[in-house]
Design an enzyme around this catalytic site. Structure first.
Site, PDB file in Angstrom:
ATOM      1  N   SER A 163      80.764  38.546  -0.457  1.00 55.27           N
ATOM      2  CA  SER A 163      81.582  37.576  -1.194  1.00 55.27           C
ATOM      3  C   SER A 163      82.994  38.126  -1.291  1.00 55.27           C
ATOM      4  O   SER A 163      83.192  39.350  -1.273  1.00 55.27           O
ATOM      5  CB  SER A 163      81.027  37.397  -2.604  1.00 55.27           C
ATOM      6  OG  SER A 163      81.962  36.695  -3.417  1.00 55.27           O
ATOM      7  N   TYR A 180      77.942  41.292 -10.432  1.00 52.93           N
ATOM      8  CA  TYR A 180      77.994  40.537  -9.170  1.00 52.93           C
ATOM      9  C   TYR A 180      79.100  41.080  -8.258  1.00 52.93           C
ATOM     10  O   TYR A 180      78.862  41.354  -7.080  1.00 52.93           O
ATOM     11  CB  TYR A 180      78.220  39.055  -9.474  1.00 52.93           C
ATOM     12  CG  TYR A 180      78.276  38.192  -8.243  1.00 52.93           C
ATOM     13  CD1 TYR A 180      77.110  37.854  -7.568  1.00 52.93           C
ATOM     14  CD2 TYR A 180      79.489  37.710  -7.751  1.00 52.93           C
ATOM     15  CE1 TYR A 180      77.152  37.054  -6.429  1.00 52.93           C
ATOM     16  CE2 TYR A 180      79.536  36.915  -6.622  1.00 52.93           C
ATOM     17  CZ  TYR A 180      78.366  36.582  -5.961  1.00 52.93           C
ATOM     18  OH  TYR A 180      78.407  35.801  -4.836  1.00 52.93           O
TER      19      TYR A 180
HETATM   20  N1  LIG Z   1      78.424  29.555  -3.234  1.00 52.14           N
HETATM   21  C1  LIG Z   1      79.439  30.374  -3.290  1.00 52.14           C
HETATM   22  O1  LIG Z   1      80.536  30.006  -3.741  1.00 52.14           O
HETATM   23  C2  LIG Z   1      79.290  31.797  -2.815  1.00 52.14           C
HETATM   24  C3  LIG Z   1      80.440  32.554  -2.634  1.00 52.14           C
HETATM   25  C4  LIG Z   1      80.330  33.859  -2.183  1.00 52.14           C
HETATM   26  C5  LIG Z   1      79.093  34.382  -1.887  1.00 52.14           C
HETATM   27  N2  LIG Z   1      77.967  33.630  -2.071  1.00 52.14           N
HETATM   28  C6  LIG Z   1      76.678  34.252  -1.755  1.00 52.14           C
HETATM   29  O2  LIG Z   1      75.945  33.411  -0.899  1.00 52.14           O
HETATM   30  C7  LIG Z   1      74.552  33.679  -1.038  1.00 52.14           C
HETATM   31  C8  LIG Z   1      73.831  32.358  -1.214  1.00 52.14           C
HETATM   32  O3  LIG Z   1      74.293  31.756  -2.404  1.00 52.14           O
HETATM   33  P1  LIG Z   1      74.382  30.179  -2.609  1.00 52.14           P
HETATM   34  O4  LIG Z   1      75.739  29.896  -3.129  1.00 52.14           O
HETATM   35  O5  LIG Z   1      73.871  29.473  -1.419  1.00 52.14           O
HETATM   36  O6  LIG Z   1      73.410  30.053  -3.864  1.00 52.14           O
HETATM   37  P2  LIG Z   1      72.122  29.179  -4.145  1.00 52.14           P
HETATM   38  O7  LIG Z   1      72.314  27.787  -3.695  1.00 52.14           O
HETATM   39  O8  LIG Z   1      71.800  29.435  -5.570  1.00 52.14           O
HETATM   40  O9  LIG Z   1      71.012  29.845  -3.200  1.00 52.14           O
HETATM   41  C9  LIG Z   1      70.451  31.099  -3.485  1.00 52.14           C
HETATM   42  C10 LIG Z   1      69.229  31.261  -2.618  1.00 52.14           C
HETATM   43  O10 LIG Z   1      68.645  32.543  -2.877  1.00 52.14           O
HETATM   44  C11 LIG Z   1      67.265  32.353  -3.220  1.00 52.14           C
HETATM   45  N3  LIG Z   1      66.847  33.433  -4.113  1.00 52.14           N
HETATM   46  C12 LIG Z   1      67.329  33.724  -5.348  1.00 52.14           C
HETATM   47  N4  LIG Z   1      66.660  34.764  -5.878  1.00 52.14           N
HETATM   48  C13 LIG Z   1      65.735  35.144  -4.944  1.00 52.14           C
HETATM   49  C14 LIG Z   1      64.733  36.147  -4.897  1.00 52.14           C
HETATM   50  N5  LIG Z   1      64.517  36.985  -5.922  1.00 52.14           N
HETATM   51  N6  LIG Z   1      63.966  36.235  -3.784  1.00 52.14           N
HETATM   52  C15 LIG Z   1      64.143  35.380  -2.744  1.00 52.14           C
HETATM   53  N7  LIG Z   1      65.060  34.420  -2.728  1.00 52.14           N
HETATM   54  C16 LIG Z   1      65.855  34.297  -3.823  1.00 52.14           C
HETATM   55  C17 LIG Z   1      67.212  30.960  -3.853  1.00 52.14           C
HETATM   56  O11 LIG Z   1      65.935  30.342  -3.822  1.00 52.14           O
HETATM   57  P3  LIG Z   1      64.807  30.506  -4.987  1.00 52.14           P
HETATM   58  O12 LIG Z   1      65.444  30.120  -6.266  1.00 52.14           O
HETATM   59  O13 LIG Z   1      63.706  29.590  -4.526  1.00 52.14           O
HETATM   60  O14 LIG Z   1      64.384  31.924  -4.944  1.00 52.14           O
HETATM   61  C18 LIG Z   1      68.161  30.222  -2.906  1.00 52.14           C
HETATM   62  O15 LIG Z   1      67.505  29.883  -1.708  1.00 52.14           O
HETATM   63  C19 LIG Z   1      74.421  34.638  -2.217  1.00 52.14           C
HETATM   64  O16 LIG Z   1      74.266  35.950  -1.757  1.00 52.14           O
HETATM   65  C20 LIG Z   1      75.761  34.480  -2.928  1.00 52.14           C
HETATM   66  O17 LIG Z   1      76.106  35.610  -3.664  1.00 52.14           O
HETATM   67  C21 LIG Z   1      78.036  32.353  -2.526  1.00 52.14           C
END
Ligand SMILES: NC(=O)c1ccc[n+]([C@@H]2O[C@H](COP(=O)([O-])OP(=O)(O)OC[C@H]3O[C@@H](n4cnc5c(N)ncnc54)[C@H](OP(=O)(O)O)[C@@H]3O)[C@@H](O)[C@H]2O)c1
Length: 278
Positions: A163, A180
């Site tokens: 990130s 985070y």
């Molecule tokens: N969206 C942004 O603005 C942003 C920016 C920078 C970085 N990121 C990074 O991108 C990645 C994905 O985030 P996202 O924004 O797509 O969030 P999201 O929509 O909340 O997706 C998170 C995913 O991780 C899974 N997950 C969470 N805890 C888990 C666990 N203990 N074991 C296995 N799976 C797990 C969730 O499914 P379940 O709940 O079913 O487990 C879901 O599939 C993360 O690493 C986040 O830090 C996001």
């Protein structure tokens, strides 16, 4: 070398193709992981394993992916990656369908927002564990499958989701994301270390560092930070991240086009990390 040799690129049309590749996407049930999985499948992957904790969410994700009409197949394998035993079970489940893995997108992550004085120890630990330790264990446990078909001319790939919170400073104040931000800085550096460890084994390791993408994880913080419209306006390119931004970058990092990229990170934020006002 002649001019003709310089312009005759080797199979340029296939430079971004992932034909026949086998991929695992953690956190693939929604958000950025699902965006990436869609790109991987549409680029020719023969199998894309979708994993997250909730079985129903994984099933819904693969149903949507398998409706895209690609020749490859999305397969659901739910697992809680915060537990090493579950990561080991995930590898065993994947092995029931394939004898190797070409691509691992280590993307599952979690966040926590709370002011400095109240920032809970358990939340800090949980975020560090899932976003850093579990990423390491996941790569370690999948390494034997990633090594199976890894070759100098066709290396396997690991892509880690970091990130920009791990490059600039993340959110501070009322909804501060200390754990985070620290976890994302750590995982970007972990990926660089693994690039040197695994590169000689023909496994390339790179990262993506997204800015704000409106996903389930980000939506709460985005609301508290002024909302989608205000955040988009504040970005140098005047918008937030789109699904194809993730899909295109992950496909690039898994394709022949990025065959000489190892230990790198690609910032996907429209320039926001550069424009932070002091
Ligand atoms: N969206 C942004 O603005 C942003 C920016 C920078 C970085 N990121 C990074 O991108 C990645 C994905 O985030 P996202 O924004 O797509 O969030 P999201 O929509 O909340 O997706 C998170 C995913 O991780 C899974 N997950 C969470 N805890 C888990 C666990 N203990 N074991 C296995 N799976 C797990 C969730 O499914 P379940 O709940 O079913 O487990 C879901 O599939 C993360 O690493 C986040 O830090 C996001």
């Amino acid at each position: 070398m002649s001019a003709e040799a310089d312009v005759s690129l080797n199979d340029f049309k296939g430079l971004f193709s992932l034909q026949g590749k086998v991929a695992v996407v953690t956190g693939g049930s929604r958000g950025l992981g699902l965006n990436a999985a869609s790109g991987l499948l549409q680029s020719g992957c023969s199998k894309v394993f979708i994993t997250s904790r909730k079985a129903k969410a994984c099933e819904e994700a693969i149903a949507a992916l398998n409706k895209l009409g690609c020749s490859g197949k999305a397969i659901s394998v739910p697992a809680d990656l915060s537990k090493t035993s579950e990561i080991e079970r995930l590898v065993k489940e994947v092995e029931k369908h394939t004898d190797h893995v070409d691509i691992l997108l280590a993307n599952a992550g979690a966040t926590w927002g709370a002011p400095f004085d109240e920032h809970p120890e358990e939340a800090f630990a949980k975020v560090m564990d899932l976003n850093v330790k579990s990423v390491f264990i996941c790569i370690q446990k999948f390494a034997p499958l990633l090594r199976k078909k890894a070759k100098l001319e066709d290396p396997s790939r690991v892509v880690v989701t970091g990130s920009i919170a791990g490059i600039g400073v993340g959110t501070i104040g009322k909804n501060a994301t200390f754990g985070y931000s620290a976890s994302k800085a750590a995982v970007l550096h972990l990926a660089r270390n693994l690039a040197l460890e695994l590169g000689p084994q023909h496994i390339l390791v790179n990262s993506i560092a997204p800015g704000f993408f409106p996903t389930k994880m980000a939506s709460g913080l985005m609301e508290l930070s002024g909302g989608v419209k205000k955040l988009a306006e504040a970005n140098p390119n005047k918008r937030l991240g789109l699904p194809e931004d993730i899909a295109g970058t992950v496909v690039y990092l898994c394709s022949r086009a990025s065959g000489h990229v190892n230990g790198g990170h690609i910032v996907l934020d429209g320039g926001s990390v550069l424009s932070a006002k002091l």
